[in-house]
Design an enzyme around this catalytic site. Structure first.
Site, PDB file in Angstrom:
ATOM      1  N   CYS A 169       0.824  -1.215   0.000  1.00  0.00           N
ATOM      2  CA  CYS A 169       0.000   0.000   0.000  1.00  0.00           C
ATOM      3  C   CYS A 169       0.858   1.265   0.000  1.00  0.00           C
ATOM      4  O   CYS A 169       1.641   1.487   0.930  1.00  0.00           O
ATOM      5  CB  CYS A 169      -0.917   0.000   1.223  1.00  0.00           C
ATOM      6  SG  CYS A 169      -1.891   1.503   1.374  1.00  0.00           S
ATOM      7  N   LYS A 193     -10.665  -8.659   5.313  1.00  0.00           N
ATOM      8  CA  LYS A 193     -10.374  -7.864   6.508  1.00  0.00           C
ATOM      9  C   LYS A 193     -10.902  -8.520   7.784  1.00  0.00           C
ATOM     10  O   LYS A 193     -12.023  -9.028   7.803  1.00  0.00           O
ATOM     11  CB  LYS A 193     -10.981  -6.463   6.353  1.00  0.00           C
ATOM     12  CG  LYS A 193     -10.383  -5.674   5.200  1.00  0.00           C
ATOM     13  CD  LYS A 193     -11.143  -4.379   4.949  1.00  0.00           C
ATOM     14  CE  LYS A 193     -10.614  -3.686   3.691  1.00  0.00           C
ATOM     15  NZ  LYS A 193     -11.380  -2.480   3.348  1.00  0.00           N
ATOM     16  N   VAL A 204      -5.950   1.135   5.664  1.00  0.00           N
ATOM     17  CA  VAL A 204      -4.644   1.376   6.286  1.00  0.00           C
ATOM     18  C   VAL A 204      -4.032   2.621   5.637  1.00  0.00           C
ATOM     19  O   VAL A 204      -4.418   2.971   4.520  1.00  0.00           O
ATOM     20  CB  VAL A 204      -3.701   0.156   6.099  1.00  0.00           C
ATOM     21  CG1 VAL A 204      -4.241  -1.049   6.821  1.00  0.00           C
ATOM     22  CG2 VAL A 204      -3.441  -0.160   4.623  1.00  0.00           C
ATOM     23  N   GLU A 249      -5.768   7.932   8.318  1.00  0.00           N
ATOM     24  CA  GLU A 249      -5.457   8.780   7.163  1.00  0.00           C
ATOM     25  C   GLU A 249      -3.947   9.036   7.107  1.00  0.00           C
ATOM     26  O   GLU A 249      -3.360   9.591   8.040  1.00  0.00           O
ATOM     27  CB  GLU A 249      -6.219  10.106   7.167  1.00  0.00           C
ATOM     28  CG  GLU A 249      -7.718   9.952   7.097  1.00  0.00           C
ATOM     29  CD  GLU A 249      -8.182   9.283   5.804  1.00  0.00           C
ATOM     30  OE1 GLU A 249      -7.536   9.492   4.764  1.00  0.00           O
ATOM     31  OE2 GLU A 249      -9.193   8.558   5.854  1.00  0.00           O
ATOM     32  N   SER A 250      -3.333   8.657   6.000  1.00  0.00           N
ATOM     33  CA  SER A 250      -1.871   8.633   5.921  1.00  0.00           C
ATOM     34  C   SER A 250      -1.202   9.972   6.223  1.00  0.00           C
ATOM     35  O   SER A 250      -0.229  10.026   6.984  1.00  0.00           O
ATOM     36  CB  SER A 250      -1.426   8.115   4.550  1.00  0.00           C
ATOM     37  OG  SER A 250      -1.879   8.954   3.505  1.00  0.00           O
TER      38      SER A 250
END
Length: 241
Positions: free
Chosen positions: A32, A59, A72, A85-86
């Site tokens: 990811c 999941k 993720v 939230e990245s």
């Protein structure tokens, strides 16, 4: 199991216990690009952490308690606080562990990095559209859109006149956008940067960075993973293990 190369947890798995003292936990997935942002910031700042990989095609039920969207990355600290939230996770890490700041302290310079990030903002969705395009005839149009977005970043780099987007040393903005550039070759999108010499030079410099290069995935492995992922295969997230 935990660790960057550990098999992912899926439906029916037991939830992990408390976060070990002195560490922070990140729920991730090996391929990811969004999770890669968080992992790179953790490594760049030298933060002790535990990685729990999640099977995004199967999941675990308990994971929706960590993030109702089932996405993720997710950070979890020893107090049980959850951050999703990245970009938010990266900013949180920079503030919660201030010993080695990746965002500049100067408010204007920090704002400049965020404005540069806005120039990049359409790239992830365009790359996703390219990956998911069922008709090959749609690819040229998406590539043209990507070229336009990369031209904006080329201009920003030309105006900056530095080796990196935030100055002469690596900083947060470089890590936030790098995962998508790292995947251009695997996606056969390198032609989209043929007209951007400064971007290409930046990419070459990024590849020499030990943090960025530690997340290298060879093109064949990434393409094979994508093939399984697009078929909704539960084996996709653990491909190659």
């Amino acid at each position: 199991m935990s660790g960057a190369s550990a098999r992912s947890l899926g439906k029916g798995s037991a939830p992990p216990g408390p976060v070990p003292e002195g560490q922070i936990r990140v729920y991730s997935m090996r391929f990811c690009p969004f999770a890669q942002r968080t992992l790179m910031v953790l490594k760049a700042k030298g933060i002790r952490h535990e990685i729990i990989n999640i099977n995004l095609k199967n999941k675990p039920e308990w994971f929706f308690e960590k993030n109702p969207f089932g996405l993720v990355p997710v950070l979890e600290n020893t107090q049980g606080h959850l951050i999703t939230e990245s970009v938010i996770t990266c900013e949180y890490l920079d503030e919660a562990y201030p010993e080695k700041k990746l965002f500049p302290d100067d408010p204007y310079e920090k704002a400049c990095q965020k404005m540069t990030f806005e120039l990049f903002s359409k790239v992830p969705s365009l790359v996703t559209s390219f990956i998911r395009a069922k008709r090959k005839e749609d690819h040229p149009g998406i590539k043209e859109e990507l070229k336009k977005e990369f031209s904006k970043l080329e201009e920003a780099m030309a105006n900056k006149r530095t080796a990196f987007f935030g100055g002469n040393s690596l900083s947060m903005i470089d890590y936030l956008i790098w995962p998508w550039f790292q995947r251009l070759e695997a996606l056969e999108l390198n032609e989209c940067i043929d007209h951007t010499p400064k971007l290409k030079l930046w990419m070459a410099t990024m590849q020499e960075d030990p943090v960025a290069s530690s997340h290298f995935i060879d093109a064949k492995t990434y393409r094979d993973y994508l093939s399984l992922y697009l078929q909704d295969s539960p084996e996709a997230c653990d491909y190659g293990l």
